[in-house]
Design an enzyme around this catalytic site. Structure first.
Site, PDB file in Angstrom:
ATOM      1  N   ASP A  71      -0.683   7.317   5.882  1.00 47.77           N
ATOM      2  CA  ASP A  71       0.018   7.347   4.598  1.00 47.77           C
ATOM      3  C   ASP A  71      -0.934   6.952   3.471  1.00 47.77           C
ATOM      4  O   ASP A  71      -1.945   6.294   3.690  1.00 47.77           O
ATOM      5  CB  ASP A  71       1.265   6.465   4.623  1.00 47.77           C
ATOM      6  N   GLU A 130       6.092   4.961   0.799  1.00 47.94           N
ATOM      7  CA  GLU A 130       6.869   3.852   0.255  1.00 47.94           C
ATOM      8  C   GLU A 130       8.072   4.337  -0.561  1.00 47.94           C
ATOM      9  O   GLU A 130       8.954   3.555  -0.885  1.00 47.94           O
ATOM     10  CB  GLU A 130       5.976   2.960  -0.621  1.00 47.94           C
TER      11      GLU A 130
END
Length: 376
Positions: A71, A130
């Site tokens: 990520d 996120e």
């Protein structure tokens, strides 16, 4: 296998300086593409998707494709570390280890560019983990579909574990999660005349307390669930009755049934608040992430492999109420996520977190050796 992790520690530090919000990782994407441009181009293929990147390394005689996901995004946190390479973006920080996840991915990728294995490999640099959530739309994209792996793996740094350890378990590892935003609107007024107004600070306080009864009285005690209200906003001045209030929180469960039950009860309590306090309300569940469910067979295979090799110490961990949108990949593609020990006293999303960078070498070594073995 000897691993020179120093270049990737330096890469991690450069990435640490430029944290960016989800789907706005423009500098991060540019940095990764510039690095990839230094590798032998005849050995790799590159696609971009929004601010994400997919990199394919062709195998010598492929029968399957193995994937690794890292990520990319940072968090809206003002950094308080002792680093000389602190964030240059005010109010943003890599406080969840995504800078390390990316540098590890580049380290593993670089190894296989120079050491071809039998099967195809695809490295996925995914934006917006996120929020608002990059995994689901990336999974559905044409770019991903063309290079869809047959198995997929990822890691996440773990502050509580020592460097040199990996921790995971078969089955559910991380929870189902949902954001929660509730807006209440009543009637403001002067503090001296409360009977002429509908006070949304009082309504919000009552609702916040009522929400805590859901887990204790509506969820099976043998199940696990969390409702946290982390923020309440309301009012403008001490002698003005608040016309508006907002509650912000999170829901976490180990089953989708409990998630649905909790949302149903939230909606019922909010309707009761509207009636009881003569106000109007709106609910927004924001980003929703499904559970991270590690494939039983692949996870056990990996755990057995770690125990037979001396690259890391294995810990079979407990399920955590953490959320991770990698769960969407695992819902469609077999694979697993493991914790990587980084030994720091500060937890994830903390402004002072300083992961031990020696873990980068551990992760690159474990992943390169495992993927080599898996492809053999």
């Amino acid at each position: 296998m000897s691993i020179n992790a120093k270049p990737f520690i330096e890469i991690r530090r450069e990435l640490h300086k430029i944290p960016e919000p989800g789907f706005a990782e423009f500098k991060t994407q540019r940095f990764l593409l510039d690095y990839l441009a230094t590798l032998p181009q005849e050995r790799i293929e590159i696609k971009t998707w929004r601010t994400g990147i997919l990199v394919k390394i062709k195998g010598s005689n492929p029968s399957k494709c193995l994937g690794y996901r890292a990520d990319m995004d940072g968090l809206p946190i003002s950094e308080e570390t002792s680093y000389e390479f602190r964030s240059i973006h005010p109010g943003f920080m890599h406080a969840c280890g995504h800078d390390m996840h990316m540098s590890i991915g580049l380290g593993v990728l670089t190894h296989f560019v120079h050491n071809q294995v039998k099967d195809d490999l695809v490295f996925i640099f995914q934006p917006a983990e996120e929020g608002p959530g990059g995994a689901q739309p990336m999974l559905a994209s044409e770019e991903f579909h063309e290079w869809r792996p047959d198995a997929i793996f990822a890691l996440h740094i773990a502050p509580e574990y020592p460097v040199g350890t990996v921790a995971l378990k078969p089955g559910i590892l991380f929870a189902n999660t949902s954001e929660l935003f509730i807006d209440l609107t009543g009637k403001g007024g002067h503090a001296a005349f409360p009977h002429t107004a509908n006070d949304m600070v009082i309504a919000a306080a009552h609702l916040a307390t009522q929400l805590q009864s859901i887990v204790s009285r509506n969820i099976d005690p043998l199940d696990s669930a969390v409702i946290t209200i982390g923020k309440i906003e309301g009012g403008t001045k001490q002698n003005i009755i608040a016309e508006k209030a907002r509650l912000e929180g999170t829901i976490r469960t180990l089953s989708m049934e409990s998630m649905q039950k909790i949302k149903s009860r939230i909606e019922a309590l909010v309707r009761g608040t509207e009636a009881g306090f003569e106000c109007s309300a709106a609910i927004d569940y924001g980003s929703n992430y499904c559970q991270v469910y590690n494939n039983e067979d692949l996870t056990r295979e990996f755990m057995d492999w770690v125990q037979k090799n001396d690259d890391a110490t294995l810990i079979e961990c407990k399920t955590a109420m953490t959320g991770e949108d990698f769960g969407y990949f695992l819902a469609e593609i077999p694979g697993f996520l493991f914790w990587l020990g980084v030994n720091t006293p500060y937890g994830l999303h903390h402004a002072k977190i300083e992961p031990n960078e020696e873990a980068i070498e551990v992760a690159i070594r474990v992943l390169t050796r495992y993927l080599t073995w898996k492809s053999s």
